[in-house]
Design an enzyme around this catalytic site. Structure first.
Site, PDB file in Angstrom:
ATOM      1  CG  LEU A   1      -2.069  -1.036   1.191  1.00 17.60           C
ATOM      2  CD1 LEU A   1      -2.873  -0.964   2.481  1.00 17.60           C
ATOM      3  CD2 LEU A   1      -2.982  -0.830  -0.016  1.00 17.60           C
TER       4      LEU A   1
ATOM      5  CB  CYS B   1       1.678  -0.486   7.245  1.00 15.91           C
ATOM      6  SG  CYS B   1       2.527   1.102   7.336  1.00 15.91           S
ATOM      7  CG  HIS B   2      -1.094  -3.610   6.017  1.00 15.62           C
ATOM      8  ND1 HIS B   2      -0.784  -2.382   5.483  1.00 15.62           N
ATOM      9  CD2 HIS B   2      -2.378  -3.533   6.451  1.00 15.62           C
ATOM     10  CE1 HIS B   2      -1.834  -1.583   5.580  1.00 15.62           C
ATOM     11  NE2 HIS B   2      -2.813  -2.240   6.150  1.00 15.62           N
ATOM     12  N   GLY B   3       2.802  -5.848   7.899  1.00 17.15           N
ATOM     13  CA  GLY B   3       3.644  -7.018   8.155  1.00 17.15           C
ATOM     14  C   GLY B   3       4.293  -7.659   6.956  1.00 17.15           C
TER      15      GLY B   3
ATOM     16  N   PRO C   1       1.567  -9.325   2.947  1.00 17.44           N
ATOM     17  CG  PRO C   1       0.364  -7.388   3.486  1.00 17.44           C
ATOM     18  CD  PRO C   1       1.349  -8.379   4.053  1.00 17.44           C
TER      19      PRO C   1
END
Length: 201
Positions: free
Chosen positions: A142, A165-167, A180
């Protein structure tokens, strides 16, 4: 050239009839003049439109400050093995990392079949400069900025970069290994101007 014909009509006597091209000031001449006026008017309007649009189109061209950022040169002489820096190019972060022999070995030991976005370290570096890894510092998930350039920052499970943020975890070749993010960190266009200077862009 006009010709003369005689016509005998009973009760009226001979009569001369002139046959020849129409006078130049007749209907045909008028059409030709109107055509010329129309063509001239359309041509003038076209020139006017171009003159009006040029400033509008020209202002859409990149400004001088943007063109100046099309490429940057970075002094890498002070980046020690195992260290990384973050610089800015085109208003985006760029990671420059001086890999250690151990980090190079770890990257080369990974089977390509285990990678989500298969690339070798050699494909992401330059010949004879395998220790210099240069990537965009933008997570491909992202668009966050991963950690791993500053001393003490979390480098993730694979010793490269980590996006909290999202690993997303990246290895020492900045290839996505977990999380991701769909692809590896992007490698920008770059070349070595000398042994101590790299040109990005």
């Amino acid at each position: 050239m006009a010709t003369v014909e005689h016509s005998d009509i009973p009760g009226n006597g001979p009569r001369e009839i002139h046959v020849g091209p129409p006078h130049e000031d007749g209907a045909d001449g008028g059409v030709r003049r109107r055509d010329f006026i129309n063509i001239a008017a359309v041509s003038f309007a076209g020139v006017g439109a171009v003159a009006t649009l040029y400033p509008l189109v020209n202002q859409m061209n990149p400004s001088a400050d943007v063109l100046a950022l099309a490429s940057i040169e970075v002094d890498i002489s002070k980046i020690q093995p195992g260290q990384a820096i973050k610089t800015i190019w085109r208003k985006q972060p760029v990671f420059i990392r001086n890999l250690t022999p151990q980090e190079i070995q770890a990257a080369n030991a990974v089977p390509l079949g285990e990678l989500r976005d298969p690339q070798t370290l050699a494909e992401r570096t330059r010949d004879g400069k395998a220790n210099w890894l240069i990537t965009m510092g933008v997570c491909t998930h992202l668009g966050c900025v991963p950690l791993g350039t500053a001393p003490g920052e979390n480098k993730g499970e694979y010793g490269g970069y980590f996006c909290p943020c999202h690993g997303s975890h990246y290895d020492t070749a900045a290839r996505i290994r977990k999380g991701p993010a769909p692809t590896n960190l992007e490698v920008p266009e770059f070349a070595f101007a000398s042994d101590t200077v790299v040109k990005i862009g």
